[in-house]
Write a protein that holds these residues in place. Structure first.
Motif, PDB file in Angstrom:
ATOM      1  N   GLY A   1      -2.663   4.637  -2.613  1.00 57.60           N
ATOM      2  CA  GLY A   1      -2.923   3.848  -3.706  1.00 57.60           C
ATOM      3  C   GLY A   1      -2.144   2.313  -3.550  1.00 57.60           C
ATOM      4  N   PHE A   2      -1.874   1.784  -4.211  1.00 60.75           N
ATOM      5  CA  PHE A   2      -1.266   0.566  -4.350  1.00 60.75           C
ATOM      6  C   PHE A   2       0.005   0.503  -5.339  1.00 60.75           C
ATOM      7  CE2 PHE A   2      -5.272  -0.236  -2.577  1.00 60.75           C
ATOM      8  CZ  PHE A   2      -5.059  -1.073  -1.526  1.00 60.75           C
ATOM      9  N   ALA A   3       0.998  -0.536  -4.930  1.00 55.96           N
ATOM     10  CA  ALA A   3       2.122  -0.794  -5.848  1.00 55.96           C
ATOM     11  C   ALA A   3       2.523  -2.257  -5.960  1.00 55.96           C
ATOM     12  CB  ALA A   3       3.464  -0.139  -5.376  1.00 55.96           C
ATOM     13  N   GLU A   4       2.498  -2.736  -7.170  1.00 61.98           N
ATOM     14  CA  GLU A   4       3.065  -3.963  -7.374  1.00 61.98           C
ATOM     15  C   GLU A   4       4.173  -4.230  -7.943  1.00 61.98           C
ATOM     16  OE1 GLU A   4       0.956  -8.030  -9.567  1.00 61.98           O
ATOM     17  OE2 GLU A   4       0.334  -6.035 -10.152  1.00 61.98           O
ATOM     18  N   VAL A   5       5.305  -4.893  -7.586  1.00 67.67           N
ATOM     19  CA  VAL A   5       6.388  -5.305  -8.276  1.00 67.67           C
ATOM     20  C   VAL A   5       6.316  -6.534  -8.813  1.00 67.67           C
ATOM     21  CG1 VAL A   5       9.058  -5.541  -7.965  1.00 67.67           C
ATOM     22  CG2 VAL A   5       7.660  -3.801  -6.627  1.00 67.67           C
ATOM     23  N   GLU A   6       6.481  -7.018 -10.139  1.00 69.89           N
ATOM     24  CA  GLU A   6       6.378  -8.264 -10.694  1.00 69.89           C
ATOM     25  C   GLU A   6       8.100  -8.674 -11.106  1.00 69.89           C
ATOM     26  OE1 GLU A   6       4.188  -8.029 -14.466  1.00 69.89           O
ATOM     27  OE2 GLU A   6       2.673  -6.796 -13.421  1.00 69.89           O
ATOM     28  N   SER A   7       8.070  -9.893 -10.544  1.00 68.14           N
ATOM     29  CA  SER A   7       9.752 -10.223 -10.652  1.00 68.14           C
ATOM     30  C   SER A   7       9.762 -11.042 -11.863  1.00 68.14           C
ATOM     31  CB  SER A   7      10.002 -11.226  -9.383  1.00 68.14           C
ATOM     32  OG  SER A   7      11.304 -11.666  -9.385  1.00 68.14           O
ATOM     33  N   ASP A   8      10.630 -10.846 -12.844  1.00 73.20           N
ATOM     34  CA  ASP A   8      10.615 -11.708 -14.112  1.00 73.20           C
ATOM     35  C   ASP A   8      12.066 -11.696 -14.498  1.00 73.20           C
ATOM     36  OD1 ASP A   8      11.012 -11.693 -16.992  1.00 73.20           O
ATOM     37  OD2 ASP A   8       9.085 -12.146 -16.870  1.00 73.20           O
ATOM     38  N   PRO A   9      12.524 -12.853 -14.868  1.00 72.53           N
ATOM     39  CA  PRO A   9      14.229 -12.863 -15.094  1.00 72.53           C
ATOM     40  C   PRO A   9      14.904 -12.062 -16.256  1.00 72.53           C
ATOM     41  CG  PRO A   9      12.998 -15.224 -15.337  1.00 72.53           C
ATOM     42  CD  PRO A   9      11.971 -14.140 -14.869  1.00 72.53           C
ATOM     43  N   GLU A  10      14.020 -11.595 -17.152  1.00 66.61           N
ATOM     44  CA  GLU A  10      14.053 -10.643 -18.331  1.00 66.61           C
ATOM     45  C   GLU A  10      13.914  -9.473 -17.904  1.00 66.61           C
ATOM     46  OE1 GLU A  10      15.667 -12.083 -21.086  1.00 66.61           O
ATOM     47  OE2 GLU A  10      15.683 -13.918 -19.934  1.00 66.61           O
ATOM     48  N   THR A  11      12.978  -9.027 -17.166  1.00 67.50           N
ATOM     49  CA  THR A  11      12.594  -7.617 -17.079  1.00 67.50           C
ATOM     50  C   THR A  11      11.708  -7.318 -15.898  1.00 67.50           C
ATOM     51  OG1 THR A  11      11.373  -5.582 -17.834  1.00 67.50           O
ATOM     52  CG2 THR A  11      10.394  -7.778 -18.402  1.00 67.50           C
ATOM     53  N   GLY A  12      11.928  -6.260 -15.099  1.00 69.48           N
ATOM     54  CA  GLY A  12      11.315  -6.133 -13.926  1.00 69.48           C
ATOM     55  C   GLY A  12      10.082  -5.308 -14.203  1.00 69.48           C
ATOM     56  N   ARG A  13       9.311  -5.131 -13.608  1.00 65.14           N
ATOM     57  CA  ARG A  13       7.981  -4.250 -13.609  1.00 65.14           C
ATOM     58  C   ARG A  13       7.548  -3.647 -12.329  1.00 65.14           C
ATOM     59  NH1 ARG A  13       4.972  -2.582 -17.910  1.00 65.14           N
ATOM     60  NH2 ARG A  13       3.133  -2.272 -17.503  1.00 65.14           N
ATOM     61  N   VAL A  14       7.221  -2.459 -12.185  1.00 68.00           N
ATOM     62  CA  VAL A  14       6.679  -1.633 -11.085  1.00 68.00           C
ATOM     63  C   VAL A  14       5.685  -1.194 -11.711  1.00 68.00           C
ATOM     64  CG1 VAL A  14       6.930  -0.267  -9.110  1.00 68.00           C
ATOM     65  CG2 VAL A  14       8.863  -1.638  -9.825  1.00 68.00           C
ATOM     66  N   SER A  15       4.259  -1.355 -11.079  1.00 69.61           N
ATOM     67  CA  SER A  15       3.067  -0.829 -11.335  1.00 69.61           C
ATOM     68  C   SER A  15       2.541  -0.131 -10.194  1.00 69.61           C
ATOM     69  CB  SER A  15       1.980  -1.697 -11.941  1.00 69.61           C
ATOM     70  OG  SER A  15       2.695  -2.379 -13.037  1.00 69.61           O
ATOM     71  N   LEU A  16       2.127   1.282 -10.272  1.00 71.13           N
ATOM     72  CA  LEU A  16       1.478   2.092  -9.251  1.00 71.13           C
ATOM     73  C   LEU A  16       0.107   2.271  -9.576  1.00 71.13           C
ATOM     74  CD1 LEU A  16       4.642   2.171  -8.465  1.00 71.13           C
ATOM     75  CD2 LEU A  16       3.920   4.138  -7.286  1.00 71.13           C
TER      76      LEU A  16
ATOM     77  N   GLN B   1       0.865  -1.128   0.015  1.00 73.11           N
ATOM     78  CA  GLN B   1       0.024   0.047   0.157  1.00 73.11           C
ATOM     79  C   GLN B   1       0.920   1.335   0.039  1.00 73.11           C
ATOM     80  OE1 GLN B   1      -2.563  -0.013   3.049  1.00 73.11           O
ATOM     81  NE2 GLN B   1      -3.859   2.024   2.382  1.00 73.11           N
ATOM     82  N   ILE B   2       0.658   2.360  -0.888  1.00 68.49           N
ATOM     83  CA  ILE B   2       1.177   3.419  -1.112  1.00 68.49           C
ATOM     84  C   ILE B   2       0.818   4.389   0.036  1.00 68.49           C
ATOM     85  CG2 ILE B   2       1.795   5.545  -2.532  1.00 68.49           C
ATOM     86  CD1 ILE B   2       1.313   3.631  -4.837  1.00 68.49           C
ATOM     87  N   GLU B   3       1.681   4.916   0.609  1.00 70.57           N
ATOM     88  CA  GLU B   3       1.417   6.402   1.630  1.00 70.57           C
ATOM     89  C   GLU B   3       1.517   7.681   0.900  1.00 70.57           C
ATOM     90  OE1 GLU B   3       0.135   7.836   4.439  1.00 70.57           O
ATOM     91  OE2 GLU B   3       0.591   5.971   5.267  1.00 70.57           O
ATOM     92  N   HIS B   4       0.730   8.509   1.267  1.00 70.58           N
ATOM     93  CA  HIS B   4       1.063   9.877   0.832  1.00 70.58           C
ATOM     94  C   HIS B   4       2.579  10.222   0.929  1.00 70.58           C
ATOM     95  CE1 HIS B   4      -3.165  10.378   0.757  1.00 70.58           C
ATOM     96  NE2 HIS B   4      -3.378   9.897   2.040  1.00 70.58           N
TER      97      HIS B   4
END
Length: 88
Positions: A65-80, A43-46
């Motif tokens: 809001g919310f943040a998700e970090v996807e772990s992938d060997p080829e590329t990392g992805r952070v979605s907020l 969970q994202i804080e102000h």
């Protein structure tokens, strides 16, 4: 390994780019994300989100809001998904 950051709000996509790192304000404190980070949902804080790309830093103000970090060997992805996000 690249790290892709995407920030969306109910109104628009505020940010989308390949970055070096990001520091996210969460309800448990700041979390630094680098390529290769483990999967994470939090969970994202102000506060202030810090993005580093090619050695220069950029700050964005986020308010919850919310943040998700996807772990992938080829590329990392952070979605907020934030209630609001404002670029400096």
């Amino acid at each position: 390994m690249p790290l892709t950051l995407e920030i969306v709000t109910p109104e628009a996509r505020v940010y989308a780019d390949t970055i070096d790192s990001v520091v996210i304000p969460t309800v448990d404190g700041e979390v630094g994300i680098l390529p290769g980070h483990i999967a994470l949902l939090t969970q994202i804080e102000h506060g202030e989100l810090r993005v580093t790309k090619n050695g220069s830093a950029q700050w964005l103000a986020v308010s919850g809001g919310f943040a998700e970090v996807e772990s992938d060997p080829e590329t990392g992805r952070v979605s907020l998904v934030a209630y609001t996000a404002v670029d400096d």
